[in-house]
Design a protein around this motif. Structure first.
Motif, PDB file in Angstrom:
ATOM      1  N   MET A   1       9.194  37.315 -44.553  1.00  0.00           N
ATOM      2  CA  MET A   1      10.595  37.234 -42.932  1.00  0.00           C
ATOM      3  C   MET A   1      10.144  37.460 -42.317  1.00  0.00           C
ATOM      4  O   MET A   1       9.245  37.560 -41.363  1.00  0.00           O
ATOM      5  N   ALA A   2      11.451  36.325 -41.244  1.00  0.00           N
ATOM      6  CA  ALA A   2      10.987  35.817 -39.989  1.00  0.00           C
ATOM      7  C   ALA A   2      11.449  37.292 -39.237  1.00  0.00           C
ATOM      8  O   ALA A   2      11.832  37.776 -39.824  1.00  0.00           O
ATOM      9  N   TYR A   3      11.044  37.083 -37.496  1.00  0.00           N
ATOM     10  CA  TYR A   3      11.688  38.286 -37.567  1.00  0.00           C
ATOM     11  C   TYR A   3      12.799  37.668 -36.238  1.00  0.00           C
ATOM     12  O   TYR A   3      12.751  36.814 -35.996  1.00  0.00           O
ATOM     13  N   VAL A   4      13.069  38.466 -35.677  1.00  0.00           N
ATOM     14  CA  VAL A   4      14.912  38.067 -34.582  1.00  0.00           C
ATOM     15  C   VAL A   4      14.188  39.426 -33.292  1.00  0.00           C
ATOM     16  O   VAL A   4      14.031  40.028 -33.282  1.00  0.00           O
ATOM     17  N   ILE A   5      14.792  38.977 -32.240  1.00  0.00           N
ATOM     18  CA  ILE A   5      15.081  39.095 -30.839  1.00  0.00           C
ATOM     19  C   ILE A   5      16.164  39.969 -30.680  1.00  0.00           C
ATOM     20  O   ILE A   5      17.354  39.289 -31.006  1.00  0.00           O
ATOM     21  N   THR A   6      16.021  41.594 -30.910  1.00  0.00           N
ATOM     22  CA  THR A   6      18.044  42.784 -30.724  1.00  0.00           C
ATOM     23  C   THR A   6      18.458  41.916 -28.946  1.00  0.00           C
ATOM     24  O   THR A   6      17.619  41.404 -28.300  1.00  0.00           O
ATOM     25  N   ASP A   7      19.635  42.729 -29.568  1.00  0.00           N
ATOM     26  CA  ASP A   7      19.844  42.578 -27.483  1.00  0.00           C
ATOM     27  C   ASP A   7      19.224  43.729 -26.711  1.00  0.00           C
ATOM     28  O   ASP A   7      19.482  44.042 -25.666  1.00  0.00           O
ATOM     29  N   ASP A   8      18.042  44.273 -27.528  1.00  0.00           N
ATOM     30  CA  ASP A   8      17.549  45.156 -26.559  1.00  0.00           C
ATOM     31  C   ASP A   8      16.854  44.511 -25.586  1.00  0.00           C
ATOM     32  O   ASP A   8      15.931  45.792 -24.593  1.00  0.00           O
ATOM     33  N   CYS A   9      16.331  42.994 -25.639  1.00  0.00           N
ATOM     34  CA  CYS A   9      15.458  42.243 -25.253  1.00  0.00           C
ATOM     35  C   CYS A   9      15.721  42.393 -23.696  1.00  0.00           C
ATOM     36  O   CYS A   9      16.793  42.200 -23.354  1.00  0.00           O
ATOM     37  N   THR A  10      14.852  42.569 -22.932  1.00  0.00           N
ATOM     38  CA  THR A  10      14.682  42.513 -21.374  1.00  0.00           C
ATOM     39  C   THR A  10      14.161  41.183 -20.870  1.00  0.00           C
ATOM     40  O   THR A  10      14.110  40.901 -19.825  1.00  0.00           O
ATOM     41  N   SER A  11      14.010  40.484 -21.896  1.00  0.00           N
ATOM     42  CA  SER A  11      13.878  39.020 -20.896  1.00  0.00           C
ATOM     43  C   SER A  11      12.356  38.911 -20.213  1.00  0.00           C
ATOM     44  O   SER A  11      12.755  38.577 -19.434  1.00  0.00           O
ATOM     45  N   CYS A  12      11.318  40.115 -20.754  1.00  0.00           N
ATOM     46  CA  CYS A  12      10.259  40.100 -20.108  1.00  0.00           C
ATOM     47  C   CYS A  12       9.306  39.121 -20.501  1.00  0.00           C
ATOM     48  O   CYS A  12       8.099  38.671 -19.755  1.00  0.00           O
ATOM     49  N   SER A  13       9.741  38.271 -21.470  1.00  0.00           N
ATOM     50  CA  SER A  13       8.786  37.233 -21.653  1.00  0.00           C
ATOM     51  C   SER A  13       7.381  37.503 -22.645  1.00  0.00           C
ATOM     52  O   SER A  13       6.443  36.834 -23.102  1.00  0.00           O
ATOM     53  N   SER A  14       7.081  38.430 -22.408  1.00  0.00           N
ATOM     54  CA  SER A  14       5.586  39.173 -23.334  1.00  0.00           C
ATOM     55  C   SER A  14       5.326  38.644 -24.776  1.00  0.00           C
ATOM     56  O   SER A  14       4.223  38.150 -24.698  1.00  0.00           O
ATOM     57  N   CYS A  15       6.112  38.216 -25.349  1.00  0.00           N
ATOM     58  CA  CYS A  15       6.260  37.796 -26.716  1.00  0.00           C
ATOM     59  C   CYS A  15       6.186  36.403 -26.883  1.00  0.00           C
ATOM     60  O   CYS A  15       5.677  35.668 -27.605  1.00  0.00           O
ATOM     61  N   VAL A  16       7.175  35.994 -25.555  1.00  0.00           N
ATOM     62  CA  VAL A  16       6.344  34.293 -25.556  1.00  0.00           C
ATOM     63  C   VAL A  16       4.961  33.473 -25.710  1.00  0.00           C
ATOM     64  O   VAL A  16       3.848  32.988 -26.273  1.00  0.00           O
ATOM     65  N   ASP A  17       4.292  35.299 -25.356  1.00  0.00           N
ATOM     66  CA  ASP A  17       3.153  34.098 -24.685  1.00  0.00           C
ATOM     67  C   ASP A  17       2.355  34.682 -25.654  1.00  0.00           C
ATOM     68  O   ASP A  17       0.756  34.370 -25.952  1.00  0.00           O
TER      69      ASP A  17
END
Length: 56
Positions: A1-17
């Motif tokens: 299953m793919a993952y989703v980002i919830t509204d708890d996201c703080t836009s820190c970009s740690s996941c992008v890296d």
């Protein structure tokens, strides 16, 4: 299953890296994961300091 980002996201970009396939991009107020590109490795989940990434 793919993952989703919830509204708890703080836009820190740690996941992008951590995303090896480039499935995460900046969305409207939070980051989003392209389910078709997601390799389902879970690296983004471990990288998220706010726990905003969950399995779909």
């Amino acid at each position: 299953m793919a993952y989703v980002i919830t509204d708890d996201c703080t836009s820190c970009s740690s996941c992008v890296d951590e995303c090896a396939v480039g499935a995460i991009s900046e969305g409207d107020g939070k980051y989003v994961i392209d389910a078709d590109t997601c390799a389902e490795c879970g690296a983004c989940v471990d990288a998220c300091p706010s726990g905003a990434i969950i399995e779909e």
